[in-house]
Design a protein around this motif. Structure first.
Motif, PDB file in Angstrom:
ATOM      1  N   ASP A  45      53.688   8.790  93.116  1.00  6.83           N
ATOM      2  CA  ASP A  45      53.921   9.204  91.722  1.00  6.83           C
ATOM      3  C   ASP A  45      53.732   8.027  90.765  1.00  6.83           C
ATOM      4  O   ASP A  45      53.091   8.152  89.711  1.00  6.83           O
ATOM      5  CB  ASP A  45      55.333   9.773  91.563  1.00  6.83           C
ATOM      6  CG  ASP A  45      55.498  11.129  92.231  1.00  6.83           C
ATOM      7  OD1 ASP A  45      54.476  11.781  92.513  1.00  6.83           O
ATOM      8  OD2 ASP A  45      56.655  11.535  92.471  1.00  6.83           O
ATOM      9  N   LYS A  46      54.302   6.907  91.125  1.00  8.26           N
ATOM     10  CA  LYS A  46      54.185   5.695  90.309  1.00  8.26           C
ATOM     11  C   LYS A  46      52.722   5.263  90.197  1.00  8.26           C
ATOM     12  O   LYS A  46      52.244   4.874  89.133  1.00  8.26           O
ATOM     13  CB  LYS A  46      55.032   4.590  90.939  1.00  8.26           C
ATOM     14  CG  LYS A  46      55.026   3.271  90.203  1.00  8.26           C
ATOM     15  CD  LYS A  46      55.917   2.266  90.941  1.00  8.26           C
ATOM     16  CE  LYS A  46      55.848   0.883  90.288  1.00  8.26           C
ATOM     17  NZ  LYS A  46      56.671  -0.104  91.042  1.00  8.26           N
ATOM     18  N   VAL A 105      45.814  12.935  97.993  1.00  8.83           N
ATOM     19  CA  VAL A 105      44.834  13.997  97.730  1.00  8.83           C
ATOM     20  C   VAL A 105      45.508  15.191  97.062  1.00  8.83           C
ATOM     21  O   VAL A 105      44.954  15.790  96.119  1.00  8.83           O
ATOM     22  CB  VAL A 105      44.130  14.414  99.039  1.00  8.83           C
ATOM     23  CG1 VAL A 105      43.257  15.646  98.819  1.00  8.83           C
ATOM     24  CG2 VAL A 105      43.290  13.262  99.575  1.00  8.83           C
ATOM     25  N   ARG A 106      46.707  15.555  97.488  1.00  7.47           N
ATOM     26  CA  ARG A 106      47.445  16.666  96.867  1.00  7.47           C
ATOM     27  C   ARG A 106      47.637  16.415  95.381  1.00  7.47           C
ATOM     28  O   ARG A 106      47.365  17.291  94.545  1.00  7.47           O
ATOM     29  CB  ARG A 106      48.795  16.835  97.557  1.00  7.47           C
ATOM     30  CG  ARG A 106      49.784  17.710  96.777  1.00  7.47           C
ATOM     31  CD  ARG A 106      51.144  17.789  97.442  1.00  7.47           C
ATOM     32  NE  ARG A 106      52.161  18.226  96.492  1.00  7.47           N
ATOM     33  CZ  ARG A 106      52.355  19.492  96.129  1.00  7.47           C
ATOM     34  NH1 ARG A 106      51.583  20.434  96.634  1.00  7.47           N
ATOM     35  NH2 ARG A 106      53.299  19.817  95.278  1.00  7.47           N
ATOM     36  N   GLN A 107      48.124  15.239  95.030  1.00  7.21           N
ATOM     37  CA  GLN A 107      48.389  14.924  93.621  1.00  7.21           C
ATOM     38  C   GLN A 107      47.123  15.017  92.780  1.00  7.21           C
ATOM     39  O   GLN A 107      47.123  15.576  91.675  1.00  7.21           O
ATOM     40  CB  GLN A 107      48.970  13.512  93.523  1.00  7.21           C
ATOM     41  CG  GLN A 107      50.382  13.371  94.058  1.00  7.21           C
ATOM     42  CD  GLN A 107      51.422  13.631  92.985  1.00  7.21           C
ATOM     43  OE1 GLN A 107      51.259  14.519  92.145  1.00  7.21           O
ATOM     44  NE2 GLN A 107      52.498  12.865  93.020  1.00  7.21           N
ATOM     45  N   LEU A 108      46.018  14.473  93.291  1.00 10.58           N
ATOM     46  CA  LEU A 108      44.771  14.468  92.520  1.00 10.58           C
ATOM     47  C   LEU A 108      44.188  15.866  92.382  1.00 10.58           C
ATOM     48  O   LEU A 108      43.676  16.243  91.318  1.00 10.58           O
ATOM     49  CB  LEU A 108      43.759  13.536  93.195  1.00 10.58           C
ATOM     50  CG  LEU A 108      44.111  12.040  93.122  1.00 10.58           C
ATOM     51  CD1 LEU A 108      43.163  11.223  93.975  1.00 10.58           C
ATOM     52  CD2 LEU A 108      44.085  11.548  91.682  1.00 10.58           C
ATOM     53  N   VAL A 109      44.276  16.663  93.448  1.00  5.32           N
ATOM     54  CA  VAL A 109      43.742  18.029  93.406  1.00  5.32           C
ATOM     55  C   VAL A 109      44.510  18.882  92.402  1.00  5.32           C
ATOM     56  O   VAL A 109      43.920  19.700  91.670  1.00  5.32           O
ATOM     57  CB  VAL A 109      43.785  18.651  94.818  1.00  5.32           C
ATOM     58  CG1 VAL A 109      43.608  20.163  94.759  1.00  5.32           C
ATOM     59  CG2 VAL A 109      42.725  18.026  95.700  1.00  5.32           C
ATOM     60  N   LEU A 110      45.823  18.712  92.324  1.00  7.05           N
ATOM     61  CA  LEU A 110      46.636  19.490  91.393  1.00  7.05           C
ATOM     62  C   LEU A 110      46.491  19.013  89.951  1.00  7.05           C
ATOM     63  O   LEU A 110      46.597  19.800  89.012  1.00  7.05           O
ATOM     64  CB  LEU A 110      48.107  19.422  91.803  1.00  7.05           C
ATOM     65  CG  LEU A 110      48.501  20.215  93.052  1.00  7.05           C
ATOM     66  CD1 LEU A 110      49.963  19.958  93.394  1.00  7.05           C
ATOM     67  CD2 LEU A 110      48.255  21.717  92.850  1.00  7.05           C
TER      68      LEU A 110
END
Length: 484
Positions: free
Chosen positions: A179-180, A462-467
């Motif tokens: 997150d950071k 990858v999850r963070q970027l895809v969302l």
């Protein structure tokens, strides 16, 4: 007198050359006899390579090796090995630096390379022979330790610090770090919307294992800042040609290791002081390594140092490769359907996710595995043959170098191998699920203990970027270059 002087001079001049010629001829005869003792050597990949002639043969090997490397397709290096397999069969010889190497392409070669044993269980290979891994990572590192009691002792300490129970304990901190990192990297996008992600991802994959697996907490950022340039030099040295005379990447990697060691000794001393002061021993690897040394007297400081070096090195560049490869494929227009499925799965887990949530994200996991199939971070490994063995009617002699090819052996065993299809891993009948059919993390005795950590870390990024974003490549002809 003139004739006597001339005769004496001729003798003085010719004697050294005669001696040298005799020695060279003796070497040639010995090498030829050694080759004849081999019942049947496999075919050679090049007519000028693998000559059993001292010095001349070595120089020809090196010249051919350099020539072949210069012609290698950097985007598809495995194709050269697949081409030789089609031409010569799965067992052949090829030039490797100043010597010839023996290779077996396919699952059988992978099995021998990864177990160090033949089909009948006979031990024929060293555990590790690559100079970069042995000398830069350290002779005491788990990856370099021979099979036996000492290796079992190190595994018993290390494996629990990377097991699912430990990963659950690391998960909250890992999520916080990602997150950071997202805020720092993408919080304020440039006007053209272009973000170069390789270096930021590399920094993240240095910090996360340092903070979690070594238990350094907030101190991790400062340690990585101090050692980042050393870690990069050491990784570059690991995969470089093992030549020190020219002052290249290998020599720089050795020098960087020498500079990193005092930092690690300082960390060990701090952890010993904390434990001596009554601080509870954490589940992280550094705490467990120090405790094992102090309480059980089983690990020397040199053994601890080399395990810490592996944690610094082993995960960061391979994790970068996995994450960047995933982004590369997900950004391609032809993979819009894969991206849509992946995003749909992630949207089923809104907000803060748990460790068990991530483990349930099967399409995310399959996407990462498929990216490892497409571009394995490590293309091949070399090991020394310690006992001659026969395969396919050929003899692999003791003392030779054995190469096993990961990408060339398993990348193209499926239909349409260049396409991104995560669903392949749902098919239990796929060649990828066969023994030694898919080995990006090695297998069995030598299975990488950091496999779960690497997939968890990459999955969170990858999850963070895809969302968060609709992504596309910033350059008109994106490509992954590998293979040296």
């Amino acid at each position: 007198q003139d004739m006597a002087w001339k005769l004496e001079t001729d003798v003085l001049w010719t004697a050294p050359y005669q001696t040298l010629a005799t020695v060279v001829l003796g070497w040639i005869v010995a090498a030829t006899l050694w080759r004849l003792m081999i019942s049947k050597p496999p075919p050679s990949s090049h007519p000028l390579a693998c000559w059993p002639v001292p010095f001349i043969g070595s120089m020809l090997n090196f010249i051919v090796f350099v020539s072949e490397m210069s012609k290698l397709d950097k985007e598809r290096p495995w194709e050269a090995i697949i081409g030789l397999q089609k031409q010569l069969g799965r067992t052949f010889r090829m030039p490797f630096l100043f010597e010839e190497a023996y290779t077996i392409v396919g699952k059988e070669g992978l099995k021998i390379g990864l177990t160090c044993k033949t089909e009948d269980g006979e031990r024929v290979l060293e555990v590790q022979s690559q100079p970069g891994i042995v000398n830069i990572w350290g002779k005491n590192a788990l990856s370099n330790t021979e099979i036996g009691e000492r290796r079992d002792r190190i595994k018993k300490i290390i494996h629990p610090t990377l097991a699912p129970r430990a990963l659950q304990a690391y998960f909250a901190g890992m999520t916080k770090d990602v997150d950071k990192w997202m805020t720092k990297t993408f919080g304020k996008l440039p006007s053209d919307g272009v973000v170069r992600v390789y270096e930021p991802i590399r920094e993240l994959t240095m910090v996360v294992p340092t903070r979690m697996v070594l238990g350094l907490g907030e101190e991790a950022d400062e340690i990585v800042a101090r050692t980042r340039h050393l870690l990069i030099a050491m990784w570059d040295g690991t995969i470089a040609l093992p030549l020190t005379a020219l002052g290249g990447d290998y020599a720089k990697g050795l020098a960087a290791r020498k500079e990193l060691i005092p930092v690690i000794r300082e960390l060990i001393a701090q952890r010993r002081k904390q434990q001596a002061g009554g601080e509870q021993c954490g589940i992280d690897m550094l705490s467990q390594l120090v405790r094992a040394s102090d309480e059980q007297g089983k690990l020397s400081e040199e053994e601890i140092i080399d395990q810490v070096v592996v944690i610094f090195l082993a995960g960061y560049e391979t994790s970068v490769s996995l994450i960047v490869t995933a982004l590369h494929y997900l950004c391609k227009p032809e993979n819009a359907g894969v991206l849509a499925k992946l995003r749909a799965e992630q949207e089923q887990y809104p907000g803060v996710v748990s460790y068990s949530d991530v483990q349930a994200m099967s399409y995310l996991r399959n996407t990462l595995l498929e990216c490892l199939r497409l571009y394995s971070p490590v293309q091949q490994f070399t090991k020394k043959v310690i006992k001659a063995f026969d395969f396919d009617g050929f003899t692999i002699p003791a003392g030779a170098t054995f190469i096993y090819h990961i990408a060339a052996s398993q990348r193209n065993t499926v239909e349409d191998p260049d396409e991104l299809r995560p669903e392949r891993f749902d098919d239990q009948a796929s060649p990828l699920h066969a023994p030694y059919g898919f080995t990006p993390f090695a297998a069995n005795e030598f299975l990488c203990p950091g496999k779960g950590f690497a997939l968890l870390e990459a999955g969170l990024v990858v999850r963070q970027l895809v969302l968060a974003f609709d992504m596309q490549h910033a350059c008109p002809a994106p490509a992954i270059r590998t293979g040296g």
